[in-house]
Design an enzyme around this catalytic site. Structure first.
Site, mmCIF file in Angstrom:
data_model
loop_
_atom_site.group_PDB
_atom_site.id
_atom_site.type_symbol
_atom_site.label_atom_id
_atom_site.label_comp_id
_atom_site.label_asym_id
_atom_site.label_seq_id
_atom_site.Cartn_x
_atom_site.Cartn_y
_atom_site.Cartn_z
ATOM 1 N N ASP A 1 35.053 -32.685 -25.099
ATOM 2 C CA ASP A 1 34.049 -33.028 -24.092
ATOM 3 C C ASP A 1 34.520 -34.225 -23.263
ATOM 4 O O ASP A 1 35.003 -35.226 -23.820
ATOM 5 C CB ASP A 1 32.739 -33.379 -24.815
ATOM 6 C CG ASP A 1 31.525 -33.279 -23.907
ATOM 7 O OD1 ASP A 1 31.569 -32.520 -22.919
ATOM 8 O OD2 ASP A 1 30.512 -33.952 -24.211
ATOM 9 N N GLU B 1 34.827 -30.978 -13.832
ATOM 10 C CA GLU B 1 33.511 -31.505 -13.409
ATOM 11 C C GLU B 1 33.572 -32.026 -11.979
ATOM 12 O O GLU B 1 34.544 -32.662 -11.566
ATOM 13 C CB GLU B 1 33.074 -32.636 -14.348
ATOM 14 C CG GLU B 1 31.730 -33.254 -13.932
ATOM 15 C CD GLU B 1 31.148 -34.218 -14.958
ATOM 16 O OE1 GLU B 1 31.298 -33.962 -16.174
ATOM 17 O OE2 GLU B 1 30.557 -35.228 -14.535
ATOM 18 N N HIS C 1 22.838 -37.420 -18.741
ATOM 19 C CA HIS C 1 23.049 -37.509 -20.192
ATOM 20 C C HIS C 1 21.981 -38.405 -20.818
ATOM 21 O O HIS C 1 21.516 -39.349 -20.196
ATOM 22 C CB HIS C 1 24.421 -38.111 -20.486
ATOM 23 C CG HIS C 1 25.563 -37.203 -20.132
ATOM 24 N ND1 HIS C 1 26.554 -37.571 -19.270
ATOM 25 C CD2 HIS C 1 25.863 -35.947 -20.531
ATOM 26 C CE1 HIS C 1 27.429 -36.574 -19.164
ATOM 27 N NE2 HIS C 1 27.024 -35.577 -19.913
ATOM 28 N N GLY C 2 21.632 -38.123 -22.057
ATOM 29 C CA GLY C 2 20.626 -38.915 -22.765
ATOM 30 C C GLY C 2 19.240 -38.345 -22.518
ATOM 31 O O GLY C 2 19.094 -37.359 -21.792
ATOM 32 N N HIS D 1 25.338 -30.142 -18.066
ATOM 33 C CA HIS D 1 25.397 -31.221 -19.060
ATOM 34 C C HIS D 1 24.017 -31.862 -19.154
ATOM 35 O O HIS D 1 23.166 -31.657 -18.291
ATOM 36 C CB HIS D 1 26.424 -32.280 -18.637
ATOM 37 C CG HIS D 1 27.834 -31.869 -18.936
ATOM 38 N ND1 HIS D 1 28.635 -32.530 -19.832
ATOM 39 C CD2 HIS D 1 28.575 -30.830 -18.482
ATOM 40 C CE1 HIS D 1 29.808 -31.933 -19.908
ATOM 41 N NE2 HIS D 1 29.801 -30.898 -19.086
HETATM 42 P P1 13P Z 1 22.693 -34.879 -23.803
HETATM 43 O O1 13P Z 1 23.104 -35.955 -24.754
HETATM 44 O O2 13P Z 1 21.776 -35.363 -22.747
HETATM 45 O O3 13P Z 1 22.180 -33.676 -24.515
HETATM 46 O O4 13P Z 1 24.010 -34.425 -23.030
HETATM 47 C C1 13P Z 1 25.042 -33.822 -23.750
HETATM 48 C C2 13P Z 1 26.186 -33.552 -22.880
HETATM 49 O O5 13P Z 1 26.052 -33.199 -21.740
HETATM 50 C C3 13P Z 1 27.525 -33.681 -23.468
HETATM 51 O O6 13P Z 1 28.531 -33.610 -22.514
#
Ligand code: 13P
Length: 276
Positions: free
Chosen positions: A82, A134, A178-179, A206
């Site tokens: 990732d 990306e 993210h998060g 993502h």
């Molecule tokens: P989240 O932590 O928001 O689920 O995102 C995960 C992600 O996109 C990993 O690349």
């Protein structure tokens, strides 16, 4: 069965208009819990090693774990990097037997992102490994990588990028982060549609954690073929530990954490597979 590539599992998702989960893994127990969900749902799964796990020294351990688990699995399993930070890191993963690597050059100017992504694709494809790239750096904090602003991908940049980079999947920013989200996120679905209409490779969302189910359904309908989830799985695991940490039975403590993760992963899989 042998490990599958990202290209292979996404081809299935394209045919069925569904999405394959990209679940981040951090340890043995969480990975087993995710596999219990994938086996129960009979769904391919992308087990993703992120930069946090790599910083914690887990790269080789997690790669070995996934390779062993895949041998015993009845569903296709992809071993995926990732947000690869450099060409060198992606090469390290090729050596460790990854079947898919993400190279994230989204924070670079377009030209540089194209140049670096092309190098990764050339090397990875030479040994049959898939590549995710990306565009439109995804905001929020993931494993210490932080982008404060919500970045929306530029459709013209997508057109240029896919003309020059032969990647197997493309992550785009459409308001996702993210998060966990503070409040309801806003996704620019018109932008997603415009990207898809260019004939992109399978698109990746993502920041799947905390996204309302209805928004996930709509994103999949418009062409998202892989959805990443990390934070929500970690929270489910931690909540299990917190509930049982006072107990004396070490394994009982992990059992609850694992059950939490399996239940959440099953929900996500059913949603991504159009069963919910
Ligand atoms: P989240 O932590 O928001 O689920 O995102 C995960 C992600 O996109 C990993 O690349």
């Amino acid at each position: 069965m042998a490990l599958a590539t990202l290209h292979e599992v996404l081809a299935t998702a394209v045919k069925t208009n569904t999405a394959i989960p990209g679940f981040n893994i951090d340890n043995i127990e969480g990975t087993e819990a995710i596999m219990d969900a994938a086996e129960a749902e009979q769904c391919p799964v992308i087990l993703t090693v992120g930069q946090g796990a790599i910083k914690a020294g887990q790269l080789r351990h997690l790669a070995d774990l996934v390779k062993r688990i895949a041998q015993e699995s009845t569903v296709p399993v992809v071993l995926h990097l990732d947000h690869g930070i450099s060409y060198e890191q992606t090469i390290q993963c090729l050596r460790l037997g990854f079947t898919s690597v993400m190279y994230d050059g989204s924070h670079f100017p377009l030209e540089e992102n194209i140049r670096e992504s092309r190098s990764v694709v050339r090397s990875a494809h030479a040994v049959g490994v898939s590549v995710e790239c990306e565009l439109g750096a995804i905001s929020g904090v993931e494993d210490g990588i932080s982008h404060k602003n919500v970045n929306l991908v530029d459709v013209e940049e997508v057109r240029r990028f896919i003309g020059e980079v032969d990647c197997d999947a493309l992550a785009i920013g459409i308001g996702n982060a993210h998060g966990m989200y503070q409040g309801t996120p806003h996704f620019d679905f018109d932008r997603l549609r415009a990207c898809k209409n260019l004939g992109t490779p399978p698109l990746v969302l993502h920041g799947g954690s905390g996204t309302p189910d209805e928004m996930i359904r709509q994103a999949i309908q418009l062409g998202i073929r892989k959805v990443n989830v990390a934070t929500e799985l970690r929270m489910a695991f931690m909540a299990g530990l917190e509930r049982t940490v006072g107990q004396r039975d070490f394994y009982e403590m992990y059992r609850t954490a694992k059950e939490n993760v399996t239940a959440l992963a099953r929900h996500k899989i059913q949603l991504f597979q159009g069963k919910l």
